[in-house]
Design an enzyme around this catalytic site. Sequence first.
Site, PDB file in Angstrom:
ATOM      1  N   GLN A  87       0.849  -1.195   0.000  1.00  0.00           N
ATOM      2  CA  GLN A  87       0.000   0.000   0.000  1.00  0.00           C
ATOM      3  C   GLN A  87       0.887   1.248   0.000  1.00  0.00           C
ATOM      4  O   GLN A  87       0.393   2.358  -0.079  1.00  0.00           O
ATOM      5  CB  GLN A  87      -0.873   0.015   1.252  1.00  0.00           C
ATOM      6  CG  GLN A  87      -1.810  -1.178   1.349  1.00  0.00           C
ATOM      7  CD  GLN A  87      -2.426  -1.266   2.748  1.00  0.00           C
ATOM      8  OE1 GLN A  87      -3.421  -0.638   3.043  1.00  0.00           O
ATOM      9  NE2 GLN A  87      -1.800  -2.048   3.613  1.00  0.00           N
ATOM     10  N   HIS A 105      -1.580   1.314  -4.258  1.00  0.00           N
ATOM     11  CA  HIS A 105      -1.963   2.718  -4.056  1.00  0.00           C
ATOM     12  C   HIS A 105      -1.102   3.681  -4.868  1.00  0.00           C
ATOM     13  O   HIS A 105      -1.056   4.871  -4.565  1.00  0.00           O
ATOM     14  CB  HIS A 105      -1.907   3.073  -2.565  1.00  0.00           C
ATOM     15  CG  HIS A 105      -2.997   2.424  -1.761  1.00  0.00           C
ATOM     16  ND1 HIS A 105      -2.988   2.350  -0.378  1.00  0.00           N
ATOM     17  CD2 HIS A 105      -4.153   1.817  -2.144  1.00  0.00           C
ATOM     18  CE1 HIS A 105      -4.081   1.725   0.040  1.00  0.00           C
ATOM     19  NE2 HIS A 105      -4.793   1.383  -1.006  1.00  0.00           N
ATOM     20  N   THR A 172       0.582  -2.905   8.708  1.00  0.00           N
ATOM     21  CA  THR A 172      -0.588  -2.165   8.214  1.00  0.00           C
ATOM     22  C   THR A 172      -1.694  -2.203   9.260  1.00  0.00           C
ATOM     23  O   THR A 172      -1.922  -3.230   9.894  1.00  0.00           O
ATOM     24  CB  THR A 172      -1.073  -2.686   6.836  1.00  0.00           C
ATOM     25  OG1 THR A 172      -2.274  -1.999   6.478  1.00  0.00           O
ATOM     26  CG2 THR A 172      -1.299  -4.187   6.809  1.00  0.00           C
TER      27      THR A 172
HETATM   28  P1  OAD Z   1      -1.096   3.107   8.979  1.00  0.00           P
HETATM   29  O1  OAD Z   1      -0.347   4.356   9.331  1.00  0.00           O
HETATM   30  O2  OAD Z   1      -2.585   3.144   9.060  1.00  0.00           O
HETATM   31  O3  OAD Z   1      -0.613   1.910   9.915  1.00  0.00           O
HETATM   32  C1  OAD Z   1       0.740   1.655  10.138  1.00  0.00           C
HETATM   33  C2  OAD Z   1       0.864   0.347  10.882  1.00  0.00           C
HETATM   34  O4  OAD Z   1       2.245   0.068  11.022  1.00  0.00           O
HETATM   35  C3  OAD Z   1       0.254   0.329  12.291  1.00  0.00           C
HETATM   36  O5  OAD Z   1      -0.542  -0.835  12.424  1.00  0.00           O
HETATM   37  C4  OAD Z   1       1.475   0.296  13.216  1.00  0.00           C
HETATM   38  O6  OAD Z   1       1.236  -0.505  14.370  1.00  0.00           O
HETATM   39  C5  OAD Z   1       2.511  -0.386  12.333  1.00  0.00           C
HETATM   40  N1  OAD Z   1       3.906  -0.020  12.626  1.00  0.00           N
HETATM   41  C6  OAD Z   1       4.431   1.196  12.923  1.00  0.00           C
HETATM   42  N2  OAD Z   1       5.759   1.134  13.074  1.00  0.00           N
HETATM   43  C7  OAD Z   1       6.119  -0.173  12.865  1.00  0.00           C
HETATM   44  C8  OAD Z   1       7.375  -0.890  12.876  1.00  0.00           C
HETATM   45  N3  OAD Z   1       8.525  -0.289  13.105  1.00  0.00           N
HETATM   46  N4  OAD Z   1       7.339  -2.221  12.621  1.00  0.00           N
HETATM   47  C9  OAD Z   1       6.159  -2.860  12.367  1.00  0.00           C
HETATM   48  N5  OAD Z   1       4.957  -2.235  12.332  1.00  0.00           N
HETATM   49  C10 OAD Z   1       4.927  -0.903  12.573  1.00  0.00           C
HETATM   50  O7  OAD Z   1      -0.604   2.686   7.519  1.00  0.00           O
HETATM   51  P2  OAD Z   1      -1.278   1.726   6.445  1.00  0.00           P
HETATM   52  O8  OAD Z   1      -1.986   0.594   7.095  1.00  0.00           O
HETATM   53  O9  OAD Z   1      -0.229   1.428   5.445  1.00  0.00           O
HETATM   54  O10 OAD Z   1      -3.814   4.999   1.598  1.00  0.00           O
HETATM   55  O11 OAD Z   1      -2.338   2.696   5.795  1.00  0.00           O
HETATM   56  C11 OAD Z   1      -3.122   2.206   4.755  1.00  0.00           C
HETATM   57  C12 OAD Z   1      -3.467   3.299   3.781  1.00  0.00           C
HETATM   58  O12 OAD Z   1      -4.050   4.410   4.466  1.00  0.00           O
HETATM   59  C13 OAD Z   1      -2.297   3.933   3.088  1.00  0.00           C
HETATM   60  O13 OAD Z   1      -1.808   3.213   1.993  1.00  0.00           O
HETATM   61  C14 OAD Z   1      -2.859   5.236   2.637  1.00  0.00           C
HETATM   62  C15 OAD Z   1      -3.489   5.634   3.942  1.00  0.00           C
HETATM   63  O14 OAD Z   1      -4.411   6.601   3.927  1.00  0.00           O
HETATM   64  C16 OAD Z   1      -3.945   5.863   0.608  1.00  0.00           C
HETATM   65  O15 OAD Z   1      -3.243   6.854   0.502  1.00  0.00           O
HETATM   66  C17 OAD Z   1      -5.026   5.499  -0.368  1.00  0.00           C
END
Ligand code: OAD
Length: 230
Positions: A87, A105, A172
């Site tokens: 993503q 994305h 994610t």
């Molecule tokens: P999020 O910012 O929603 O989530 C990030 C995830 O990474 C969380 O579950 C954290 O617990 C985890 N995390 C943070 N640091 C970490 C680390 N060092 N090791 C392992 N895990 C870690 O990001 P996404 O799920 O990617 O869409 O967001 C999904 C979509 O929402 C994105 O692609 C974007 C956004 O709005 C669009 O732009 C269409």
Amino acid sequence: MRIVVLTGAGISAESGVPTFRGPDGLWEGHRVEDVATPEAFERDPETVHAFYDARRAALASVSPNAAHRALARLEGGIGDELLVVTQNVDDLHERAGTRSLVHMHGELRKALCGACGARVPWNGTLADEPPCPACGARMLRPDVVWFGEMPYELERIEQAVISCDMFVAIGTSGEVYPAAGYVALAAAFGAHTVELNLAPSEGVVPFDEVRAGLATEVVPAWVDEVLAHR
Ligand code: OAD
């Protein structure tokens, strides 16, 4: 053993790319609706261009981390039995060496022409309204999927998810569909589902296995296990 890996912002966090959902609910100081919707772009293209131009420029100062490299190593071991679906709009998976990759994305390092639809490699800025290399129109926008728009290659991804033996989500939050629904789809078609995340997500369908920790630690360990069992 066919494996689909879905990655989110958490895999790039330790490379210094901020995640989307910080504790304050803002994405680098902006509300998502102000920078990641077609309406925001129509209303205020300067702000949206400045935001993505800065994100694109920031890619020059970050590098892939051990988690990106571990997935490239996995591909080296199992070849086309692996599909990585990200993503993320950064290019850290490809810089680590992953080739079997879908950017659902979109990509910061591409521009999309609003006139002819061309998707072209882009490393500079877009705020200055440069001409499209394909048609010359000055209607380029970042080639990223905004809320309300259709993600890329959904059919290919869904085919891979329903026919995989193992589905693994890394870093994610599981808050954005359709990606958030892939664990349920994979489970319904019999795959073993695994989550590797700092803080386990709270989706509707639980994963069979959850490993909590930093991506740079849990991902290489998981890859070692998969390769050892082959
Ligand atoms: P999020 O910012 O929603 O989530 C990030 C995830 O990474 C969380 O579950 C954290 O617990 C985890 N995390 C943070 N640091 C970490 C680390 N060092 N090791 C392992 N895990 C870690 O990001 P996404 O799920 O990617 O869409 O967001 C999904 C979509 O929402 C994105 O692609 C974007 C956004 O709005 C669009 O732009 C269409």
